[in-house]
Design an enzyme around this catalytic site. Structure first.
Site, PDB file in Angstrom:
ATOM      1  CE  LYS A  32      40.340  64.250 130.438  1.00 44.05           C
ATOM      2  NZ  LYS A  32      41.753  64.646 130.564  1.00 44.05           N
ATOM      3  CG  ASP A  59      43.089  62.949 133.549  1.00 35.80           C
ATOM      4  OD1 ASP A  59      43.661  61.986 134.093  1.00 35.80           O
ATOM      5  OD2 ASP A  59      43.103  63.144 132.316  1.00 35.80           O
ATOM      6  CE  LYS A  61      46.245  60.110 132.299  1.00 36.66           C
ATOM      7  NZ  LYS A  61      45.686  61.426 131.957  1.00 36.66           N
ATOM      8  CG  ASP A  64      55.521  59.835 144.655  1.00 41.76           C
ATOM      9  OD1 ASP A  64      56.372  59.135 145.239  1.00 41.76           O
ATOM     10  OD2 ASP A  64      55.720  61.014 144.353  1.00 41.76           O
ATOM     11  CB  ILE A  65      56.283  56.070 147.915  1.00 44.82           C
ATOM     12  CG1 ILE A  65      56.266  57.452 148.565  1.00 44.82           C
ATOM     13  CG2 ILE A  65      57.620  55.806 147.236  1.00 44.82           C
ATOM     14  CD1 ILE A  65      57.242  57.578 149.729  1.00 44.82           C
ATOM     15  CB  THR A 119      46.072  54.932 124.483  1.00 45.14           C
ATOM     16  OG1 THR A 119      45.969  56.288 124.877  1.00 45.14           O
ATOM     17  CG2 THR A 119      44.873  54.163 124.960  1.00 45.14           C
ATOM     18  NE  ARG A 211      41.800  66.893 120.437  1.00 46.60           N
ATOM     19  CZ  ARG A 211      42.799  66.102 120.054  1.00 46.60           C
ATOM     20  NH1 ARG A 211      43.744  66.574 119.286  1.00 46.60           N
ATOM     21  NH2 ARG A 211      42.849  64.845 120.453  1.00 46.60           N
TER      22      ARG A 211
HETATM   23  O1  C5P Z   1      40.177  65.990 122.334  1.00 48.54           O
HETATM   24  P1  C5P Z   1      39.973  64.537 122.674  1.00 48.54           P
HETATM   25  O2  C5P Z   1      38.515  64.097 122.599  1.00 48.54           O
HETATM   26  O3  C5P Z   1      40.891  63.625 121.907  1.00 48.54           O
HETATM   27  O4  C5P Z   1      40.372  64.464 124.215  1.00 48.54           O
HETATM   28  C1  C5P Z   1      40.431  63.257 124.920  1.00 48.54           C
HETATM   29  C2  C5P Z   1      40.871  63.505 126.336  1.00 48.54           C
HETATM   30  O5  C5P Z   1      41.063  62.251 126.965  1.00 48.54           O
HETATM   31  C3  C5P Z   1      42.175  64.268 126.481  1.00 48.54           C
HETATM   32  O6  C5P Z   1      42.101  65.042 127.688  1.00 48.54           O
HETATM   33  C4  C5P Z   1      43.204  63.171 126.607  1.00 48.54           C
HETATM   34  O7  C5P Z   1      44.338  63.584 127.321  1.00 48.54           O
HETATM   35  C5  C5P Z   1      42.422  62.122 127.386  1.00 48.54           C
HETATM   36  N1  C5P Z   1      42.908  60.756 127.229  1.00 48.54           N
HETATM   37  C6  C5P Z   1      43.010  60.125 125.988  1.00 48.54           C
HETATM   38  N2  C5P Z   1      43.469  58.836 125.919  1.00 48.54           N
HETATM   39  C7  C5P Z   1      43.827  58.180 127.026  1.00 48.54           C
HETATM   40  C8  C5P Z   1      43.748  58.809 128.261  1.00 48.54           C
HETATM   41  C9  C5P Z   1      43.277  60.105 128.335  1.00 48.54           C
HETATM   42  O8  C5P Z   1      42.658  60.697 124.974  1.00 48.54           O
HETATM   43  N3  C5P Z   1      44.235  56.954 126.938  1.00 48.54           N
END
Ligand code: C5P
Length: 232
Positions: A32, A59, A61, A64-65, A119, A211
């Site tokens: 991603k 990713d 996201k 826009d119009i 979230t 991570r």
């Molecule tokens: O490091 P980690 O496993 O927390 O990364 C999760 C990834 O998913 C990040 O790129 C984060 O921006 C993305 N993400 C998230 N929660 C969401 C939407 C996207 O953690 N609701």
């Protein structure tokens, strides 16, 4: 729907990202690429990672119009990514326009999924800032249903919502779920987490893992562990 692990390559530069990907000499993970890396390096980073044989979830996201989203999606489609996304909050018409822009002349296109409610938005901020007074779970499901109505392939959602999304939108409607942690790992800033094995049980189609893999001492081993728990 084939289950897969997507590594969130949240790196600030091309060098950091490619140094990380160089470690994967065997299986090429689905990766991603988010706003940070894309805005830092531009479309070239997508071409470079694609050239190395990875599938890519871009990713960005979009929101826009409809006409702008349609044109932007057509550019992303030419980049040959495998999955991209937009905000369901942009309305069904915007999602339909995005889908149209993404579809190539030969009818093929990357998967298109929608972000429902971020979230980071909770009931209070949704009510106070967005003036949406319904329960947030209901809003998330309504947005998922709108994405299905617009013809999209699925949604990004918490692993805890994946089961409900499949109940409402069908088992072929794709759920892409972040917030995954190993049972013995650090939760970090994620609040509602699941292990890869739990995400599999509940029916997630793709897990997005950052991570726990990128910051692991042995990222390849951490990735293989995710694949073993989630896919096998
Ligand atoms: O490091 P980690 O496993 O927390 O990364 C999760 C990834 O998913 C990040 O790129 C984060 O921006 C993305 N993400 C998230 N929660 C969401 C939407 C996207 O953690 N609701």
């Amino acid at each position: 729907m084939g289950k897969d692990v997507i590594i969130a390559c949240d790196f600030a530069s091309k060098d950091a990202c490619l140094t990380f990907l160089d470690k994967f000499t065997g299986r090429k993970p689905f990766v991603k690429i988010g706003m940070e890396l894309f805005y830092a390096e531009g479309p070239e980073i997508v071409r470079e990672i694609k050239k190395r044989g990875h599938r890519i979830f871009l990713d960005l996201k979009l929101h826009d119009i409809p006409n702008t989203v349609k044109k932007a999606m057509s550019v992303l489609s030419n980049l040959d990514v495998d999955m991209c996304n937009l905000h369901a909050g942009g309305t069904v018409t915007m999602m339909q326009a995005g889908l149209e822009g993404l579809t190539r002349a030969d009818g093929t296109r990357p998967l298109l999924i929608a972000v429902t409610m971020l979230t980071s938005t909770d009931q209070e901020s949704m009510e106070n800032d967005l003036l949406i007074k319904e329960p947030i779970d209901k809003v998330v499901m309504h947005y998922a249903h709108n994405a299905m109505t617009a013809g999209l392939d699925g949604v990004v959602c918490s692993p805890l919502e994946a089961g409900k999304v499949h109940e409402l939108c069908g088992k072929d409607f794709v759920t892409v779920t972040p917030g995954v942690r190993f049972a013995d790992g650090d939760v970090g800033d994620q609040k509602r987490v699941m292990t890869p094995a739990e995400a599999k049980k509940i029916g997630s189609d793709y897990i997005v893992v950052g991570r726990p893999i990128t910051a692991a001492e042995d990222p390849v081993a951490a990735y293989e562990r995710c694949v073993a728990e989630f896919c096998d």
